[in-house]
Scaffold this active site. Structure first.
Site, short mmCIF file in Angstrom:
data_model
loop_
_atom_site.label_atom_id
_atom_site.label_comp_id
_atom_site.label_asym_id
_atom_site.label_seq_id
_atom_site.Cartn_x
_atom_site.Cartn_y
_atom_site.Cartn_z
N LYS A 23 -9.66 7.77 2.32
CA LYS A 23 -10.20 6.44 2.08
C LYS A 23 -11.64 6.30 2.55
O LYS A 23 -12.34 5.37 2.14
CB LYS A 23 -9.32 5.39 2.74
CG LYS A 23 -7.94 5.24 2.11
CD LYS A 23 -7.11 4.15 2.78
CE LYS A 23 -5.73 4.02 2.15
NZ LYS A 23 -4.86 5.18 2.44
N CYS A 69 0.80 -1.23 0.00
CA CYS A 69 0.00 0.00 0.00
C CYS A 69 0.83 1.28 0.00
O CYS A 69 0.27 2.38 -0.04
CB CYS A 69 -0.95 0.00 1.20
SG CYS A 69 -2.02 -1.44 1.23
N HIS A 106 -2.85 8.06 6.05
CA HIS A 106 -3.08 6.74 5.46
C HIS A 106 -4.49 6.28 5.83
O HIS A 106 -5.22 5.78 4.98
CB HIS A 106 -2.01 5.77 5.95
CG HIS A 106 -2.02 4.45 5.26
ND1 HIS A 106 -1.92 4.34 3.90
CD2 HIS A 106 -2.13 3.18 5.75
CE1 HIS A 106 -1.95 3.05 3.56
NE2 HIS A 106 -2.09 2.34 4.66
N GLU A 121 -0.79 4.92 13.53
CA GLU A 121 -0.56 6.16 12.80
C GLU A 121 -0.81 7.37 13.69
O GLU A 121 -0.04 8.34 13.69
CB GLU A 121 -1.44 6.23 11.56
CG GLU A 121 -1.21 7.49 10.75
CD GLU A 121 -1.87 7.49 9.39
OE1 GLU A 121 -1.50 8.35 8.55
OE2 GLU A 121 -2.74 6.64 9.13
N PHE A 143 1.70 -3.20 4.46
CA PHE A 143 2.13 -4.55 4.80
C PHE A 143 3.61 -4.68 4.41
O PHE A 143 4.07 -4.12 3.42
CB PHE A 143 1.33 -5.58 4.01
CG PHE A 143 -0.01 -5.93 4.62
CD1 PHE A 143 -0.51 -5.24 5.70
CD2 PHE A 143 -0.77 -6.97 4.09
CE1 PHE A 143 -1.74 -5.56 6.26
CE2 PHE A 143 -2.00 -7.31 4.64
CZ PHE A 143 -2.48 -6.61 5.72
N HIS A 185 -10.11 1.69 -0.18
CA HIS A 185 -8.67 1.43 -0.14
C HIS A 185 -8.24 0.74 -1.43
O HIS A 185 -8.53 -0.43 -1.64
CB HIS A 185 -8.32 0.57 1.07
CG HIS A 185 -6.86 0.50 1.38
ND1 HIS A 185 -5.89 1.07 0.58
CD2 HIS A 185 -6.18 -0.07 2.41
CE1 HIS A 185 -4.70 0.85 1.10
NE2 HIS A 185 -4.84 0.16 2.20
#
Length: 402
Positions: free
Chosen positions: A324, A154, A294, A305, A388, A329
């Site tokens: 998002k 991502c 994010h 975050e 990830f 996403h």
């Protein structure tokens, strides 16, 4: 940042469920309109979940019928978005050898991969390979300079934009078309994310399901998208009288080195990445006007975050938005999509609100922009991507200055 390292953003292009153009996406963000719906991920309709696919998409006018047969949907989205960005920039005003392409993708042609299992044809590999998007863009844009593909889950789109800036700084290219593309709308992808608990699989209202930093958040909605930016030397852009949305001034790239799928619980790698990007830009933390987070709406990522943001900027010190909530996403495309939105925010001096978030999680001590857009002064902004694999990428954009 020295003047010769300044990089201008002169073109933007998107294709996503929340907008088939930059203008449509911006309008949906400003009005908090999320177009998510229940989506059948297979032809039999056995896998159905809330998602943000792009409706009625066709690459007609961008790819010939023969080219479309040779490309995965992800690549088709990329070609359309990138060519729109180039048109928006007024073209590429440098020789072919000084043009570069940098793409980010997590899966490559995942639809081609899944449909080809057990029955591959001669076009299976060309459709499935991750670098197919970069190839087709080099052909369509006559770019014979560096043509690269990055895959950091991502964070791929943000890494692509950051590395594109480095190509210009290093003198290896004068103009770079950079961004991310992903079309992960397959049953296998949906089942995997759903069973992991990261993706929402059931809800009453898909349009209100993704709520970043909310106490009741349940995960993300899977989306497809492509987003591209045209980057060029600031002096060159000014010389030709180009419209400059923003300048890209800083780039950070770090690794959590912690866990394959879970972020560092205190956001250590995320904070280091933001610090690195700000240092690269020569921008102090207290000068940042807003942050495009994010913000996946997942339990672990939002808290990590938020802790990173609080540790660096202080509690609720900087306005934060999470796109998002409207776009879903789009995995590898997300960072590039949010980079586009950050440039628009600077250009318009307006930050779009985070949709759907009603009750801020007490563990997330951030100044989340909700309910309506917020007017802000021109100044540096930060766009963050955390992925990830522990991959982190952060970009600093600023309003163009004379």
């Amino acid at each position: 940042m020295t003047h010769e390292n300044a990089v201008a953003v002169t073109g933007l292009g998107v294709r996503c469920g929340a907008g088939a153009s930059v203008g449509a996406l911006w309008e949906n963000l400003l009005t908090s309109r999320c177009p998510a719906r229940m989506h059948a991920f297979d032809t039999e309709g056995t896998v159905v979940a809330p998602a943000c696919p792009m409706p009625e998409f066709t690459p007609e006018g961008y790819l010939t019928a023969k080219e479309a047969r040779r490309t995965d949907r992800s690549v088709q989205l990329a070609v359309c978005a990138a060519m729109d960005a180039v048109t928006d920039a007024g073209g590429l005003h440098v020789p072919a050898g000084r043009r570069a392409v940098v793409t980010g993708t997590g899966y490559g042609g995942v639809i081609a991969q899944e449909s080809g299992i057990g029955r591959p044809d001669v076009l299976y590999v060309p459709r499935a390979m991750p670098n197919a998007g970069a190839h087709w863009l080099s052909v369509k844009l006559d770019a014979t300079g560096p043509t690269l593909t990055l895959s950091t889950a991502c964070a791929s789109g943000s890494h692509a934009v950051g590395e594109a800036m480095q190509l210009i700084r290093a003198g290896r290219a004068d103009v770079v078309v950079a961004g991310g593309h992903e079309s992960p709308m397959t049953a296998t992808t949906a089942l995997s994310f759903g069973r992991s608990g990261a993706m929402i699989t059931e809800c009453e209202d898909p349009a209100r399901a993704l709520c970043p930093f909310d106490t009741d958040r349940q995960g993300f909605l899977l989306a497809e998208a492509a987003a591209f930016l045209v980057l060029e030397r600031l002096d060159d852009a000014r010389r030709r009288g180009a419209r400059i949305y923003a300048t890209l001034t800083g780039y950070g790239s770090t690794s959590d080195a912690h866990h394959l799928t879970a972020p560092h619980p205190e956001g250590a790698g995320a904070r280091a990445c933001m610090e690195q990007a700000l240092a690269d830009a020569g921008t102090p933390a207290d000068a940042v006007t807003h942050i495009n987070a994010h913000g996946t709406g997942t339990a672990l990522n939002d808290v990590a975050e938020a802790r990173a943001l609080t540790a660096l900027f202080g509690p609720a010190a900087v306005p934060v938005t999470a796109c998002k909530s409207v776009t879903g996403h789009s995995l590898a495309a997300a960072g590039a999509l949010e980079a586009v939105v950050t440039c628009l925010s600077l250009h318009e001096e307006i930050v779009p609100p985070t949709a759907n978030t009603v009750r801020l999680d007490p563990q997330c001590d951030v100044d989340l922009v909700t309910a309506r857009p917020r007017k802000l002064p021109a100044g540096p902004a930060l766009s963050t991507s955390f992925a990830f694999g522990g991959h982190n990428a952060c970009l600093v954009f600023d309003a163009p200055r004379s």
